[in-house]
Design an enzyme around this catalytic site. Sequence first.
Site, mmCIF file in Angstrom:
data_model
loop_
_atom_site.group_PDB
_atom_site.id
_atom_site.type_symbol
_atom_site.label_atom_id
_atom_site.label_comp_id
_atom_site.label_asym_id
_atom_site.label_seq_id
_atom_site.Cartn_x
_atom_site.Cartn_y
_atom_site.Cartn_z
ATOM 1 C CG ASP A 95 -30.252 13.300 18.371
ATOM 2 O OD1 ASP A 95 -30.912 12.265 18.470
ATOM 3 O OD2 ASP A 95 -29.241 13.548 19.067
ATOM 4 C CD GLU A 124 -34.478 10.524 24.139
ATOM 5 O OE1 GLU A 124 -33.755 10.967 25.039
ATOM 6 O OE2 GLU A 124 -34.125 9.590 23.394
HETATM 7 O O1 FUB Z 1 -28.199 12.181 20.839
HETATM 8 C C1 FUB Z 1 -28.256 12.241 22.238
HETATM 9 C C2 FUB Z 1 -29.634 11.970 22.706
HETATM 10 O O2 FUB Z 1 -30.064 10.695 22.219
HETATM 11 C C3 FUB Z 1 -30.678 12.912 22.191
HETATM 12 O O3 FUB Z 1 -30.679 14.164 22.805
HETATM 13 C C4 FUB Z 1 -31.881 12.091 22.416
HETATM 14 O O4 FUB Z 1 -33.040 12.564 21.820
HETATM 15 C C5 FUB Z 1 -31.427 10.753 21.877
HETATM 16 O O5 FUB Z 1 -31.546 10.681 20.495
#
Ligand code: FUB
Length: 382
Positions: A71, A278
């Site tokens: 991320d 997301e």
């Molecule tokens: O790393 C945890 C979660 O997985 C992140 O917040 C999302 O964007 C995904 O990459």
Amino acid sequence: MKNTFFSRKIRLTSILSSCFLLISLFFFTFGCKREKKESKNVQGNVDVVEDTIGIAPDMVYTLTSELYTADPSAHVFEGKLYVYPSHDFESGIPEDDLGSHFNMEDYHVFSMDSVGGEVTDHGLALHIDDVPWAGRQMWAPDAAKKGDQYFLYFPVKDKDDVFHIGVAKSNTPGGPFEAMAEPIEGSFSMDPAVFEDTDGAYYMYFGGIWGGQLQQWEQGEYLGADKYPADDEPALMPKIAKMGDDMVSFSEEPKDVVILDRNGEPILAGDNDRRFFEAAWVHRYNGKYYLSYSTGDTHNIVYAIADNPYGPFTYQGVILDPVLGWTNHHSIVEYQGKWWLFFHDSSMSGGKTHLRSVKMTELTYNPDGSIQRINALVANEN
Ligand code: FUB
């Protein structure tokens, strides 16, 4: 601790190698094919989407082999490239659709002053034990600078297992950071990205569905249960809020960031190839605002363009095809006259979805401002 970009000497298991071979063969065989896919918008009009496969980048750099990182949020501070990633580790929590296996507990910050050069790990930047309100799961962070102060923004579940966004401060971009006693008032869900506009205003984009809990909130109220739109209704959108002068509060109620198709209709909840899931990120290029995000269960990083930070944004296409591992999460930054795409994949762990590694590669614009699509599965690595 100092690292250098390292040659890709990781020996993958024979199963993984076979997977790569099959994938490469697939792209070799079908890589030049263009298909026309159709999606229906809210009024039932057909919006044709060109479906291609991205180009393998010339070079992909891996940030570090010392830790699992994911991320990545990249920024230029004090003339250097700083990267604020999640810090993956094996906590033994079984995998589920809510992402319980992403059970991270702390953050490290990395920096470099040239691409391909030495990468510095600035050590422990923030630990969950030092966040009074936190329960579990420190997910994708971001950072911002205002004046001489640096701010680390991080999503973590509170002690009732509800995601909010916290903030921690430091006088240096590499930390360590000191957390505020409470999350940002009015914040919810996860994946914050803070964008500084040319007029000095800062905006936070945030949110994510499924394990990110965006579907459990309606107009800032916590529902305590999932509420998803029907497939033929507009999808849940990321949120935007202007930051207060203190950078630790919102100066307005979070609003929807509307994403439209090229007919001007909202992207639908059932349009899994294009709808927001997301990992929102915003950057500016040639006076336009580019919102990029992950489509989650279809595993792409896609983008949409607007004339102002609030949108509406119009969907454009894919930036990054699926990588090895379930999640796809990125950031985009200009450094030393070139544009860079930061992302992660699970190659270093032999394909374990919750043990990822941050990578970077050059991002290229076409003369009309569109972004060239990348497929990093078949890239050269350095
Ligand atoms: O790393 C945890 C979660 O997985 C992140 O917040 C999302 O964007 C995904 O990459």
